[in-house]
Design an enzyme around this catalytic site. Structure first.
Site, PDB file in Angstrom:
ATOM      1  N   TYR A 146      22.638  24.035 163.030  1.00 49.13           N
ATOM      2  CA  TYR A 146      22.884  24.269 165.136  1.00 49.13           C
ATOM      3  C   TYR A 146      23.884  25.047 165.105  1.00 49.13           C
ATOM      4  O   TYR A 146      23.534  26.863 165.941  1.00 49.13           O
ATOM      5  CB  TYR A 146      23.300  23.119 165.981  1.00 49.13           C
ATOM      6  N   LYS A 154      23.859  28.908 166.832  1.00 47.61           N
ATOM      7  CA  LYS A 154      24.648  29.372 168.630  1.00 47.61           C
ATOM      8  C   LYS A 154      25.698  29.565 168.350  1.00 47.61           C
ATOM      9  O   LYS A 154      25.445  31.256 169.091  1.00 47.61           O
ATOM     10  CB  LYS A 154      25.454  28.115 168.761  1.00 47.61           C
ATOM     11  N   THR A 186      28.298  26.568 173.017  1.00 49.50           N
ATOM     12  CA  THR A 186      28.738  25.375 172.739  1.00 49.50           C
ATOM     13  C   THR A 186      30.411  25.456 172.456  1.00 49.50           C
ATOM     14  O   THR A 186      30.604  27.170 171.401  1.00 49.50           O
ATOM     15  CB  THR A 186      28.309  24.788 171.689  1.00 49.50           C
ATOM     16  N   ASP A 187      31.438  24.748 172.224  1.00 46.31           N
ATOM     17  CA  ASP A 187      32.184  24.944 171.414  1.00 46.31           C
ATOM     18  C   ASP A 187      32.753  24.534 169.548  1.00 46.31           C
ATOM     19  O   ASP A 187      33.257  24.881 169.208  1.00 46.31           O
ATOM     20  CB  ASP A 187      33.194  23.861 172.071  1.00 46.31           C
ATOM     21  N   GLU A 188      31.050  24.076 169.436  1.00 43.47           N
ATOM     22  CA  GLU A 188      30.675  23.910 167.902  1.00 43.47           C
ATOM     23  C   GLU A 188      30.834  25.207 167.028  1.00 43.47           C
ATOM     24  O   GLU A 188      30.841  25.567 166.048  1.00 43.47           O
ATOM     25  CB  GLU A 188      29.366  23.550 168.336  1.00 43.47           C
ATOM     26  N   ASN A 246      31.190  18.574 174.701  1.00 47.59           N
ATOM     27  CA  ASN A 246      30.177  17.643 174.750  1.00 47.59           C
ATOM     28  C   ASN A 246      30.009  17.559 176.206  1.00 47.59           C
ATOM     29  O   ASN A 246      31.011  17.171 176.673  1.00 47.59           O
ATOM     30  CB  ASN A 246      30.790  16.486 173.785  1.00 47.59           C
TER      31      ASN A 246
END
Ligand code: NAD
Ligand code: TYD
Length: 342
Positions: free
Chosen positions: A149, A153, A124-126, A178
């Site tokens: 989270y 990741k 994820t970009d997060e 997203n």
């Protein structure tokens, strides 16, 4: 080609399984623990397909993972299984570390032991943390995760890339923005607002509603993952996004308009802890090297997503009860909101 998908009973995984089965020579085994986020209904349409099977086990169960990979030789793993909701990770991060970090390492080691040709790690970009008003995440951006989270990741990404560097294991990592679309669990922003709207409940918008996300239709993500699997280079990271930045307030306004609801549906609630301000992806590497181009446009795909939830009330009503309802009430009450009152 025999592919092991993990997390195929979840939101994105179910679209990935469906996409893979469009390839005539692909067989899919779906390793999924069926947690609260997994749902057999997400793949009911392919359950009878002879090229598809579901294997019920957790990626954290070393023996079960070993047995599965010893029994069947897989050409590739597409690893999506994860604890995926930021707000739940703020309540307690341990399940996130177990599944996202330990589970990924268990899978990487088994894939190496049984000579799986390629391991596609879906991230994820997060993991890049939060942007200010300017700039985009590139594959070279530093990892600065802010939630349990995203930190879990990021840990799993580093383990995947370490397997490439240490053992020469064929690993590809993707980091997507997203997603939205059918079958998304209604704890996430877009399906929560749509289903609350259909139930006459309010829309809890965190903080000032100015946080920005870069939204991609889930089928475009599934296509990008297929391209990364067949065209990606070992040891590389590919950012995936639709160049579609929207503030949460903007998303809410567009949904109000599509659903014909009044502005008083939106209720500002206290902010999420450590709320990342802005995510935005530079997808040029995936465009150049994988030939990735999103096919779906925001207004159109969002309207079709609303239609899907309108037509599949049985799907989300079954979810919005029991364990989910407990989480919902606990979470929004903790923010000072009254989730039941329209
Ligand atoms: P989801 O929560 O909808 O589904 C997760 C699936 O994994 C469920 O089917 C669940 O049963 C399964 N699972 C959870 N723990 C497991 C375990 N220990 N063993 C086996 N299966 C387990 O998640 P999603 O939104 O579809 O996300 C899928 C992946 O894509 C995740 O890795 C996530 O980090 C990544 N991702 C998601 C988004 C997004 O917008 N949703 C964006 C970028 C990347
Ligand atoms: P979410 O769907 O949880 O995805 P992520 O946190 O992984 O980006 O949330 C998307 C955005 O919407 C995020 O900025 C938080 C915000 N949000 C709300 O304002 N209200 C809500 O009830 C939820 C679930 C999210």
């Amino acid at each position: 080609m025999r592919i092991l998908v993990t997390g195929g009973l979840g939101f994105i995984g179910s679209h990935v399984v469906r996409r893979l089965l469009q390839e005539p020579d692909v067989e899919v085994t779906n390793l999924d623990a069926l947690t609260y986020a997994g749902n057999l209904a997400n793949l009911a349409d392919v359950a009878e397909d002879r090229r598809y099977r579901w294997h019920h086990a957790s990626i954290t169960d070393e023996e079960a993972v070993d047995r599965l990979l010893a029994q069947t030789h897989f050409d590739a793993v597409i690893h999506l299984a994860a604890e995926s909701h930021v707000d739940r990770s703020i309540e307690g991060g341990v399940p996130f570390v177990k599944t996202n970090v330990a589970g990924t390492q268990i899978l990487l080691e088994a894939a190496r032991r049984y000579q799986v040709d390629r391991f596609l790690h879906v991230s994820t970009d997060e993991v890049y943390g939060s942007l200010g008003t300017d700039g985009l995440f590139s594959e070279e951006s530093p990892l600065r995760p802010n939630s349990p989270y995203s930190a879990s990741k990021a840990g799993s990404d580093l383990l995947a890339l370490a397997a490439f560097r240490t053992y020469g294991q064929d690993v590809v990592v993707t980091r997507c923005s997203n997603n939205y679309g059918p079958f998304q669990f209604p704890e996430k922003l877009i399906p929560l607002f749509i289903t609350n709207g259909l139930e006459g409940k309010p829309w809890p918008l965190y903080g000032d509603g100015k946080n920005v996300r870069d939204w991609l239709y889930v089928e475009d993500h599934a296509e990008a993952l297929w391209l990364a699997l067949v065209r990606g280079k070992a040891g590389e990271v590919y950012n995936i996004g639709g160049k579609n930045e929207r503030s949460n307030r903007d998303v809410a306004d567009t949904l109000l308009n599509i659903m014909g609801l009044g502005a008083d549906t939106v209720v500002l609630v206290p902010d999420r802890l450590g709320h990342d301000q802005r995510y935005a992806i530079d997808p040029s590497k995936a465009e150049r090297e994988l030939g990735f181009r999103p096919k779906h446009h925001w207004d159109d795909a969002l309207a079709r997503t609303v239609d899907w939830y309108r037509q599949n009330t049985h799907w989300w009503q079954a979810i919005k009860s029991g364990e989910y309802l407990e989480f919902y009430h606990r979470h929004y009450r903790s923010l000072g909101a009254r989730p039941d009152e329209p």
